[in-house]
Write a protein that holds these residues in place. Structure first.
Motif, mmCIF file in Angstrom:
data_model
loop_
_atom_site.group_PDB
_atom_site.id
_atom_site.type_symbol
_atom_site.label_atom_id
_atom_site.label_comp_id
_atom_site.label_asym_id
_atom_site.label_seq_id
_atom_site.Cartn_x
_atom_site.Cartn_y
_atom_site.Cartn_z
ATOM 1 N N ASP A 242 0.834 -1.201 0.000
ATOM 2 C CA ASP A 242 0.000 0.000 0.000
ATOM 3 C C ASP A 242 0.873 1.256 0.000
ATOM 4 O OD1 ASP A 242 -2.698 1.302 0.310
ATOM 5 O OD2 ASP A 242 -1.772 2.004 2.186
ATOM 6 N N ASN B 294 -5.721 1.117 -4.260
ATOM 7 C CA ASN B 294 -4.702 1.681 -5.135
ATOM 8 C C ASN B 294 -5.000 1.320 -6.589
ATOM 9 O OD1 ASN B 294 -2.504 2.573 -3.010
ATOM 10 N ND2 ASN B 294 -3.099 0.480 -2.438
ATOM 11 N N SER B 295 -5.467 2.288 -7.357
ATOM 12 C CA SER B 295 -5.825 2.008 -8.750
ATOM 13 C C SER B 295 -4.606 1.722 -9.612
ATOM 14 C CB SER B 295 -6.603 3.190 -9.337
ATOM 15 O OG SER B 295 -5.807 4.372 -9.330
ATOM 16 N N ASN B 296 -3.397 2.056 -9.117
ATOM 17 C CA ASN B 296 -2.189 1.811 -9.918
ATOM 18 C C ASN B 296 -1.591 0.432 -9.667
ATOM 19 O OD1 ASN B 296 -1.373 2.603 -7.304
ATOM 20 N ND2 ASN B 296 0.601 3.358 -8.045
ATOM 21 N N ALA C 175 2.720 1.500 -3.437
ATOM 22 C CA ALA C 175 1.831 1.951 -4.515
ATOM 23 C C ALA C 175 1.607 3.454 -4.453
ATOM 24 C CB ALA C 175 0.499 1.215 -4.433
ATOM 25 N N LYS C 176 1.583 3.996 -3.250
ATOM 26 C CA LYS C 176 1.336 5.428 -3.086
ATOM 27 C C LYS C 176 2.593 6.263 -3.305
ATOM 28 C CE LYS C 176 -2.714 5.061 -0.087
ATOM 29 N NZ LYS C 176 -3.113 3.735 -0.579
#
Length: 299
Positions: free
Chosen positions: A119, A154-156, A122-123
């Motif tokens: 998480d 997380n859309s990525n 990803a950010k």
């Protein structure tokens, strides 16, 4: 549309560092064999012996030499979070589709720590991110429920290489990511048909180092709807997957078999994984040659 992406071996010199000329031969072998993409410095790439700068240099070399001929993914997982972040952010500017990150190995991780790790990553990365689940190497598995949480948050986080011996895990992943922009690749060559049935991304399988033309033929057959040929070629890949049971070091086995097929590279592997019993090698050669003979009969 499914793909075959090669978790490529790394040709090494006498100092166990990348032999760039040898690696050019591998790239040409894979491109001419028709693979769709290459995962650079995945588990078959013997990356732990390389420094961060050596890995950065090698990623740049791959981007420069492939010059857009195939898709590139980068294996950027390290024990150190900061090293992982540094490598991951660097590869976007080199033209890689995304980093593919195995969780920090050696240390034990429960599912909450796995979530927190990915998480945060990803950010803090600059683009898309692929998860790399390989429990025998990392010491932990990313549970399907954890993957679902990560994708929701997380859309990525857009994909996964799932290197598991129990295909039910990948099946469960497909269920929890339904409706999201997410591509799951099987990490085991002999799970292609399962992946295909779920409309997954295909396979990131090390056998494509040795038989890229067979693998690309299988992918073309599947994508064109040629069911009979797909089944026949998948059966050959499944038979060849017995190679993984013959020796503990996939990289050495793949290099030696590539040399057997005429790719003029050194088969050196990192110590202490640089030795193989001659009887095991001959058994592997016999299996490979028998599969190639059956493949030629299908032409």
């Amino acid at each position: 549309m499914v793909k075959i992406i090669t978790p490529v071996i790394t040709v090494l010199n006498e100092n166990e560092k990348p032999d760039y000329e040898g690696n050019k031969k591998v790239i040409d072998h894979l491109v001419s064999g028709g693979v769709d993409g290459i995962l650079v410095l995945g588990s078959a790439g013997e990356f732990p012996n390389l420094t961060i700068q050596e890995r950065l240099d090698f990623f740049q070399f791959y981007a420069d030499y492939t010059a857009g001929r195939v898709e590139l993914l980068a294996g950027t997982g390290c024990v150190s979070y900061q090293d992982t972040l540094t490598l991951s952010n660097a590869v976007y500017d080199m033209g890689y589709t995304a980093p593919m990150v195995i969780g920090p190995y050696y240390f034990g991780l429960d599912q909450e720590k796995v979530f927190l790790y990915y998480d945060r990553l990803a950010k803090e990365v600059k683009g898309d991110l692929y998860l790399y689940n390989f429990p025998p190497r990392s010491g932990h598995s990313i549970a399907p429920e954890t993957i679902g949480r990560l994708v929701e948050a997380n859309s990525n986080i857009v994909g996964l290489k799932d290197s598991v011996t129990e295909p039910v895990h990948t099946n469960q992943v497909f269920q929890v990511v339904a409706g999201h922009k997410f591509t799951a690749y099987s990490g085991m060559d002999d799970q292609f048909l399962l992946n295909l049935s779920h409309q997954g991304g295909g396979v990131i399988g090390a056998l494509s180092n040795v038989v890229p033309e067979l693998w690309s033929d299988l992918v073309r057959s599947a994508n064109s709807g040629n069911f009979d040929r797909t089944m026949a070629l998948a059966a050959l890949i499944e038979r060849l997957a017995l190679l993984y049971e013959m020796d503990s070091n996939c990289s050495l086995m793949m290099k030696k078999l590539m040399v057997h097929r005429g790719v003029k590279i050194s088969d050196r592997a990192v110590f202490p994984f640089n030795q193989m019993d001659e009887a095991v090698y001959q058994k592997a050669v016999a299996l490979l040659d028998s599969v190639l003979e059956k493949y030629q009969a299908l032409q």
